[in-house]
Design a protein around this motif. Sequence first.
Motif, PDB file in Angstrom:
ATOM      1  N   GLY A  10       0.821  -1.204   0.000  1.00  0.00           N
ATOM      2  CA  GLY A  10       0.000   0.000   0.000  1.00  0.00           C
ATOM      3  C   GLY A  10       0.845   1.240   0.000  1.00  0.00           C
ATOM      4  N   LEU A  11       0.190   2.349   0.303  1.00  0.00           N
ATOM      5  CA  LEU A  11       0.844   3.653   0.359  1.00  0.00           C
ATOM      6  C   LEU A  11       1.066   4.038   1.815  1.00  0.00           C
ATOM      7  N   GLY A  16       6.945   5.261   8.272  1.00  0.00           N
ATOM      8  CA  GLY A  16       5.864   4.365   8.648  1.00  0.00           C
ATOM      9  C   GLY A  16       6.231   2.899   8.513  1.00  0.00           C
ATOM     10  N   SER A  17       5.236   2.044   8.730  1.00  0.00           N
ATOM     11  CA  SER A  17       5.445   0.600   8.718  1.00  0.00           C
ATOM     12  C   SER A  17       4.385  -0.097   7.882  1.00  0.00           C
ATOM     13  N   LEU A  18       4.757  -1.230   7.351  1.00  0.00           N
ATOM     14  CA  LEU A  18       3.835  -2.133   6.667  1.00  0.00           C
ATOM     15  C   LEU A  18       4.256  -3.561   6.974  1.00  0.00           C
ATOM     16  N   GLN A  82       7.961  -7.777   7.926  1.00  0.00           N
ATOM     17  CA  GLN A  82       7.644  -6.580   8.690  1.00  0.00           C
ATOM     18  C   GLN A  82       8.607  -5.483   8.275  1.00  0.00           C
ATOM     19  N   MET A  83       8.064  -4.380   7.797  1.00  0.00           N
ATOM     20  CA  MET A  83       8.892  -3.279   7.297  1.00  0.00           C
ATOM     21  C   MET A  83       8.654  -2.049   8.150  1.00  0.00           C
ATOM     22  N   ASN A  84       9.685  -1.599   8.834  1.00  0.00           N
ATOM     23  CA  ASN A  84       9.611  -0.414   9.690  1.00  0.00           C
ATOM     24  C   ASN A  84      10.531   0.677   9.154  1.00  0.00           C
ATOM     25  N   SER A  85      10.323   1.875   9.625  1.00  0.00           N
ATOM     26  CA  SER A  85      11.156   3.023   9.230  1.00  0.00           C
ATOM     27  C   SER A  85      11.295   3.097   7.711  1.00  0.00           C
ATOM     28  N   LEU A  86      10.187   3.002   7.032  1.00  0.00           N
ATOM     29  CA  LEU A  86      10.206   2.965   5.573  1.00  0.00           C
ATOM     30  C   LEU A  86      10.704   4.273   4.981  1.00  0.00           C
ATOM     31  N   THR A 126       4.436   1.699  -1.799  1.00  0.00           N
ATOM     32  CA  THR A 126       4.802   3.057  -2.168  1.00  0.00           C
ATOM     33  C   THR A 126       5.006   3.872  -0.900  1.00  0.00           C
ATOM     34  N   VAL A 127       6.180   4.462  -0.775  1.00  0.00           N
ATOM     35  CA  VAL A 127       6.514   5.263   0.397  1.00  0.00           C
ATOM     36  C   VAL A 127       6.658   6.714  -0.048  1.00  0.00           C
TER      37      VAL A 127
END
Length: 129
Positions: A10-11, A16-18, A82-86, A126-127
């Motif tokens: 997502g966006l 942020g995190s996804l 887990q994706m943090n600090s994108l 998308t970041v």
Amino acid sequence: QVQLVESGGGLVQAGGSLRLSCAHSGRTFDRYAMGWFRQAPEKEREFIAAITWSGFSTRYADSVKGRFTISRDNVKNTLFLQMNSLKPEDTAVYYCAADVDRGRYSTSTTTSSTEYEYWGQGTQVTVSS
């Protein structure tokens, strides 16, 4: 039919995190190493992370180390990222993949996309800055 299906993209704003998921069916992928890759427009597919069948061993690309975490739930046949600090440079289509030729219960993983035999269709991340 063998299937790997990614979801969770997502966006998101920078910082942020996804959490991406990859549900696998049609084959017992819980016995094989799996990985995540990404591909940005006009760039080659890039290794992100890999995990052994047991989940005990993981490896990461330097670009995501300390920010991303790969994990798996073999009961639910699902792989996670887990994706943090994108960052904006993380923008890409993210793919999960299974490395079957390495054999069942392998204790090693590979960063080479050519060694993964099964791929999902990808999910867009998308970041924004």
